[in-house]
Design an enzyme around this catalytic site. Structure first.
Site, short mmCIF file in Angstrom:
data_model
loop_
_atom_site.label_atom_id
_atom_site.label_comp_id
_atom_site.label_asym_id
_atom_site.label_seq_id
_atom_site.Cartn_x
_atom_site.Cartn_y
_atom_site.Cartn_z
N LYS A 166 42.12 -9.94 24.53
CA LYS A 166 40.96 -10.28 25.36
C LYS A 166 40.87 -11.80 25.49
O LYS A 166 41.09 -12.53 24.51
CB LYS A 166 39.70 -9.72 24.69
N SER A 185 32.38 -5.27 27.74
CA SER A 185 33.00 -6.40 28.37
C SER A 185 34.52 -6.47 28.22
O SER A 185 35.18 -7.15 28.99
CB SER A 185 32.38 -7.69 27.82
N SER A 234 31.17 -3.49 23.45
CA SER A 234 32.24 -3.94 24.35
C SER A 234 33.64 -3.45 24.03
O SER A 234 34.55 -3.68 24.82
CB SER A 234 32.26 -5.46 24.41
N1 GLN Z 1 27.11 -4.75 27.24
C1 GLN Z 1 26.57 -5.49 26.14
C2 GLN Z 1 26.05 -6.81 26.61
O1 GLN Z 1 26.17 -7.08 27.74
C3 GLN Z 1 27.60 -5.66 25.06
C4 GLN Z 1 28.59 -6.70 25.35
C5 GLN Z 1 29.54 -6.91 24.21
O2 GLN Z 1 29.64 -6.08 23.30
N2 GLN Z 1 30.20 -8.04 24.23
O3 GLN Z 1 25.51 -7.58 25.88
#
Ligand code: GLN
Length: 496
Positions: free
Chosen positions: A89, A169, A193
């Site tokens: 990532k 994400s 994410s």
């Molecule tokens: N969807 C969640 C957020 O937007 C989690 C994102 C993540 O785990 N980085 O905060």
């Protein structure tokens, strides 16, 4: 795959369908070289460039490392992941390889150092294939907020749905595994994410206990929630990567020393009877046709492996989502203060004065979702509102930690769906940010409590898209989570 590697088969399996252990056998027996293996993954990436999975493809350094791996294999000094291709990532800092966090503000940022977790992979002989797309600064659930454009869900594409999101994400990493750009991938999970994109793409995604992996060198979103983790096609492959990347780190004071976790070895232990918690409040919250399918499947699997199903209670479950968004955004507003155009990252041109330079650099460099979150997080931390929002959210967090601990007095593991539904279409959640936040209903409680959890593909939606089930353990029961996941995985196969 038309390359040398593709022609190599282990019994009836194609190379790209092999597990890490099977690939290691093929590499050791010289049926395929690490260079051929890496080339075959890049050929696959070239064929599917339209999916927009990589922000930066690290082909040159990958092939150089693959040549070194081939030497190690030839000399009989192969390391734990020698020649195994893994995507990363793009919020892990990688020395001399551009690291953007999918933000314009870091569009040209090339770190001079390597994150602890990626360093561990490199030291184990892994080939880092490239840097995968994500929501900007890991803020989102669809990979649409990336400055580099959205990633397409490869599993959907195969079924003829050309515009489904891969989740987020870490959408690029989940898609990289699903599309065969690498055998495994690193993600980060602050509020889901890793697990949510794993569910959307039909792969396995594991978030360890908070502190099992070092966060050093991972671009921070919300430091008390962020955790590194792994995507792969099988639980065994997740274990193989986890064995390499886990461990305490002097550079991250929140990492856990003396963990004594041995994931692959744990998978060889004889199974014991499991007590699995089904939380009543979660069964009711946000039920959809898709979550019904997942719950039913969880019951069938539990019966198949002879587990005991126990009703457990998580009364504060529904408050986890608002509490998460207060805490995560508060921390983000502080973490992202460092991007000011002064030390590194994008600087606005022709500012009037220094204040104008800060303002312009930040408003040009950050996308709308990141700006929204910085503003909201600054608000919840401001004098007069701190008690009403931040402190209250911390109290909710404490309650959730306590409720999980109580539940684990009765059970070994808790299960729940990973997501309210299968992958949605690009743009479908664009109007109201809260719609996107609701995607995280089932994943954020786990981060608030710092627990280990895995998402495993167990069912399909009515349109045939994958649906994941989360298996959640108590803190530091990461090995048990993977052991159970391996049994669930076998049950899914057996049940058909
Ligand atoms: N969807 C969640 C957020 O937007 C989690 C994102 C993540 O785990 N980085 O905060």
């Amino acid at each position: 795959m038309s390359d040398a590697a593709a022609n190599v088969s282990l019994s009836t399996k194609r190379f790209e369908d092999c597990t890490i252990a099977e690939q290691q056998t093929l590499l050791a027996n010289k049926h395929v070289s690490a260079v051929e293996s890496a080339q075959s993954y890049f050929a696959q990436a070239d064929r599917h460039a339209n999916l927009n999975i990589y922000i930066t493809d690290a082909r040159e350094s990958a092939l150089a490392r693959a040549r070194v791996s081939d030497e190690h294999i030839a000399n009989g000094t192969a390391r734990a992941l020698e020649g195994i291709s893994i995507a990363v990532k793009d919020n892990y800092c990688t020395k001399d390889i551009r690291t953007t966090a999918a933000s314009r503000i870091l569009e040209n940022f090339v770190p001079t150092y390597e994150s602890t977790v990626t360093q561990k992979l490199l030291d184990a002989g892994a080939i880092l294939t490239g840097k995968t797309n994500l929501d900007e600064f890991a803020m989102g659930s669809s990979t649409e907020s990336s400055f580099f454009g959205p990633t397409i869900n490869p599993t959907g594409e195969k079924l003829g749905f050309k515009t489904l999101v891969p989740g987020g994400s870490s959408g690029g990493s989940a898609a990289a595994v699903a599309a065969g750009f690498a055998i495994a991938a690193l993600g980060s999970d602050t509020g889901g994410s890793i697990r949510q994109p794993a569910s959307f793409c039909g792969v396995v995604g594991f978030k360890p206990t908070y502190g099992v992996c070092s966060r050093w060198g991972i671009i921070a979103y919300a430091s008390s929630l962020d955790q590194a983790g792994v995507f792969a096609k099988t639980v065994g492959d997740v274990a193989a990567v986890m064995d390499v990347i886990c461990g305490g780190d002097a550079k991250d004071s929140t990492s856990i020393e003396n963990q004594n976790l041995a994931f692959k070895q744990a998978l060889t232990q004889p199974p014991r009877k499991l007590r699995i918690g089904f939380p009543a409040q979660v069964l009711k919250a946000g039920a959809t046709a898709d979550t019904d399918r997942v719950w039913q499947r969880a019951r069938d699997i539990a019966a198949h492996i002879g587990a005991e199903i126990v009703d457990v209670s998580l009364p504060t479950f529904k408050s986890a989502l608002p509490a998460y968004y207060v805490i995560a955004l508060s921390e983000a507003s502080s973490n992202l203060a460092r991007y000011d155009g002064v030390r590194y990252g994008r600087r606005a041109s022709n500012p009037r004065d220094i204040i104008d330079m800060y303002e312009k650099s930040r408003s040009e460099g950050f996308g709308p979702e990141v700006r929204r979150r910085i503003m909201a997080g600054t608000f919840t931390l401001s004098a007069g509102y701190y008690d009403a929002y931040y402190l209250k959210a911390q109290k909710v967090r404490n309650k959730i930690v306590h409720e999980f601990a109580e539940a684990y007095k009765q059970v070994d593991l808790i299960v729940m769906p990973t997501t309210p539904s299968s992958a949605f279409a690009i743009g479908s959640h664009a109007k109201d940010p809260v719609e996107m936040y609701l995607e995280d209903l089932y994943t954020v409680p786990v981060n608030l409590a710092g627990l280990p959890a895995i998402s495993l593909p167990v069912a399909h939606s009515s349109s045939g898209m994958p649906l994941g089930l989360q298996i959640i353990g108590r803190q530091l029961s990461d090995e048990l989570v993977l052991q159970a996941a391996a049994r669930f995985e076998a049950a899914v196969k057996a049940l058909g």
